[in-house]
Design an enzyme around this catalytic site. Structure first.
Site, PDB file in Angstrom:
ATOM      1  N   VAL A 297      18.884  48.969  54.032  1.00 49.57           N
ATOM      2  CA  VAL A 297      18.601  47.697  54.108  1.00 49.57           C
ATOM      3  C   VAL A 297      19.522  46.567  53.646  1.00 49.57           C
ATOM      4  CG1 VAL A 297      16.331  47.844  55.113  1.00 49.57           C
ATOM      5  CG2 VAL A 297      16.713  47.384  52.794  1.00 49.57           C
TER       6      VAL A 297
ATOM      7  N   ASP B 265      22.560  44.397  49.351  1.00 54.39           N
ATOM      8  CA  ASP B 265      24.319  44.251  49.960  1.00 54.39           C
ATOM      9  C   ASP B 265      24.477  45.647  50.388  1.00 54.39           C
ATOM     10  OD1 ASP B 265      24.048  45.571  47.302  1.00 54.39           O
ATOM     11  OD2 ASP B 265      26.230  45.501  47.556  1.00 54.39           O
TER      12      ASP B 265
ATOM     13  N   ARG C  67      24.137  39.639  50.910  1.00 49.25           N
ATOM     14  CA  ARG C  67      22.998  39.195  49.952  1.00 49.25           C
ATOM     15  C   ARG C  67      22.509  37.924  50.200  1.00 49.25           C
ATOM     16  NH1 ARG C  67      23.076  42.662  45.577  1.00 49.25           N
ATOM     17  NH2 ARG C  67      25.333  43.218  44.625  1.00 49.25           N
TER      18      ARG C  67
ATOM     19  N   LYS D 297      22.245  42.929  40.539  1.00 50.56           N
ATOM     20  CA  LYS D 297      22.223  41.576  41.421  1.00 50.56           C
ATOM     21  C   LYS D 297      21.248  41.749  42.389  1.00 50.56           C
ATOM     22  CE  LYS D 297      27.363  41.469  41.046  1.00 50.56           C
ATOM     23  NZ  LYS D 297      28.217  42.699  41.449  1.00 50.56           N
ATOM     24  N   GLY D 298      20.538  42.657  42.756  1.00 50.21           N
ATOM     25  CA  GLY D 298      19.882  43.036  43.866  1.00 50.21           C
ATOM     26  C   GLY D 298      18.573  41.777  43.977  1.00 50.21           C
TER      27      GLY D 298
ATOM     28  N   ASP E 218      14.783  44.521  43.424  1.00 51.15           N
ATOM     29  CA  ASP E 218      14.602  44.101  44.950  1.00 51.15           C
ATOM     30  C   ASP E 218      14.108  45.351  45.837  1.00 51.15           C
ATOM     31  OD1 ASP E 218      16.712  46.209  44.444  1.00 51.15           O
ATOM     32  OD2 ASP E 218      18.293  45.160  45.572  1.00 51.15           O
TER      33      ASP E 218
ATOM     34  N   ASP F 258      13.299  52.714  45.699  1.00 53.96           N
ATOM     35  CA  ASP F 258      13.717  53.869  46.744  1.00 53.96           C
ATOM     36  C   ASP F 258      13.656  55.266  46.075  1.00 53.96           C
ATOM     37  OD1 ASP F 258      15.273  55.168  48.257  1.00 53.96           O
ATOM     38  OD2 ASP F 258      17.080  54.270  48.290  1.00 53.96           O
TER      39      ASP F 258
HETATM   40  P1  XMP Z   1      16.358  53.684  43.262  1.00 51.35           P
HETATM   41  O1  XMP Z   1      16.573  54.730  44.174  1.00 51.35           O
HETATM   42  O2  XMP Z   1      16.871  53.778  41.718  1.00 51.35           O
HETATM   43  O3  XMP Z   1      17.080  52.514  43.888  1.00 51.35           O
HETATM   44  O4  XMP Z   1      14.750  53.550  43.477  1.00 51.35           O
HETATM   45  C1  XMP Z   1      16.876  51.097  43.434  1.00 51.35           C
HETATM   46  C2  XMP Z   1      18.193  50.661  43.653  1.00 51.35           C
HETATM   47  O5  XMP Z   1      18.994  50.794  44.613  1.00 51.35           O
HETATM   48  C3  XMP Z   1      19.673  50.103  45.545  1.00 51.35           C
HETATM   49  N1  XMP Z   1      18.938  50.208  46.821  1.00 51.35           N
HETATM   50  C4  XMP Z   1      19.655  49.497  47.924  1.00 51.35           C
HETATM   51  N2  XMP Z   1      20.287  48.626  48.076  1.00 51.35           N
HETATM   52  N3  XMP Z   1      19.852  48.581  50.521  1.00 51.35           N
HETATM   53  C5  XMP Z   1      20.493  48.015  49.472  1.00 51.35           C
HETATM   54  O6  XMP Z   1      21.269  47.331  49.356  1.00 51.35           O
HETATM   55  C6  XMP Z   1      18.855  49.669  50.539  1.00 51.35           C
HETATM   56  O7  XMP Z   1      18.330  49.949  51.383  1.00 51.35           O
HETATM   57  C7  XMP Z   1      18.892  50.217  48.918  1.00 51.35           C
HETATM   58  N4  XMP Z   1      18.037  51.050  48.290  1.00 51.35           N
HETATM   59  C8  XMP Z   1      18.203  51.325  47.164  1.00 51.35           C
HETATM   60  C9  XMP Z   1      19.089  48.695  44.846  1.00 51.35           C
HETATM   61  O8  XMP Z   1      20.271  48.079  44.056  1.00 51.35           O
HETATM   62  C10 XMP Z   1      18.015  49.032  44.204  1.00 51.35           C
HETATM   63  O9  XMP Z   1      17.917  48.475  42.879  1.00 51.35           O
END
Ligand code: XMP
Length: 177
Positions: free
Chosen positions: A152, A158, A164, A42-43, A99, A102
């Site tokens: 964040v 979220d 969100r 959903k991000g 979104d 990471d």
């Molecule tokens: P990866 O680690 O697979 O992460 O690159 C991507 C997904 O992890 C979630 N994500 C976050 N969600 N705050 C959030 O609310 C954050 O700081 C954060 N870092 C990673 C997100 O769903 C993203 O699609």
């Protein structure tokens, strides 16, 4: 909700200006095609809806439900595809929107899956990219903002399903966790 925000990292106005620029970059890279966009739920919901309305072109919008955080503040390391059926991407160039980048595992898994399904090329766009070493090798072709390696919320992101709808990206106070 706002009382739980520790710091605003990127405000609404700055996000809007950057989205104008990202929309221009995307239009230039997909000059005459109908763009097939896959939005990761959903991000990327808020980011994609604001970005795609800045692209006055023929778009087909599909959504993909993936989960990697499972409600907390760090990636679980496992990427789950939650839909029964994937979008039809065979023979198409695809733009995937998420979104935040990471560890890189989510985008890597999605790009690989869409290529397996026959996409001819997969471009990736993220609102945010964390300044950290990636655990999976993946390229984000369109990046809104580079941010530090911290958790964040807001603008689609979220904590336990909440925040969100904050119109900006910020950090969460410790006492709200
Ligand atoms: P990866 O680690 O697979 O992460 O690159 C991507 C997904 O992890 C979630 N994500 C976050 N969600 N705050 C959030 O609310 C954050 O700081 C954060 N870092 C990673 C997100 O769903 C993203 O699609």
């Amino acid at each position: 909700m706002e009382k739980d925000v520790e710091r605003v990292l990127v405000d609404e106005e700055v996000i809007g200006k950057r989205l104008d620029g990202m929309a221009r970059e995307i239009r230039a890279d997909f000059p005459d095609e109908v763009i097939l966009v896959v939005v990761l739920l959903k991000g990327a919901l808020v980011f994609a809806s604001d970005l795609l309305r800045r692209i006055p072109r023929m778009l087909e919008i599909e959504c993909l439900n993936v989960a990697s955080y499972h409600g907390g503040t760090s990636s679980s390391g496992q990427v789950d595809f939650l839909d029964h059926k994937l979008p039809e991407v065979a023979g198409r160039r695809v733009l995937v929107l998420d979104d935040i980048l990471d560890t890189g595992r989510t985008l890597r898994a999605v790009v690989d899956r869409l290529l397996e399904e026959g996409a001819t090329e997969v471009k990736t766009g993220v609102l945010l990219a964390k300044d950290r070493e990636r655990e999976a090798e993946v390229e984000a072709h369109y990046v809104g903002f580079e941010i530090g390696d911290e958790f964040v919320i807001g603008y689609g992101l979220d904590y336990r399903g909440r925040y969100r709808n904050l119109p900006y990206v910020g950090t969460l106070k410790d006492e709200a966790r």
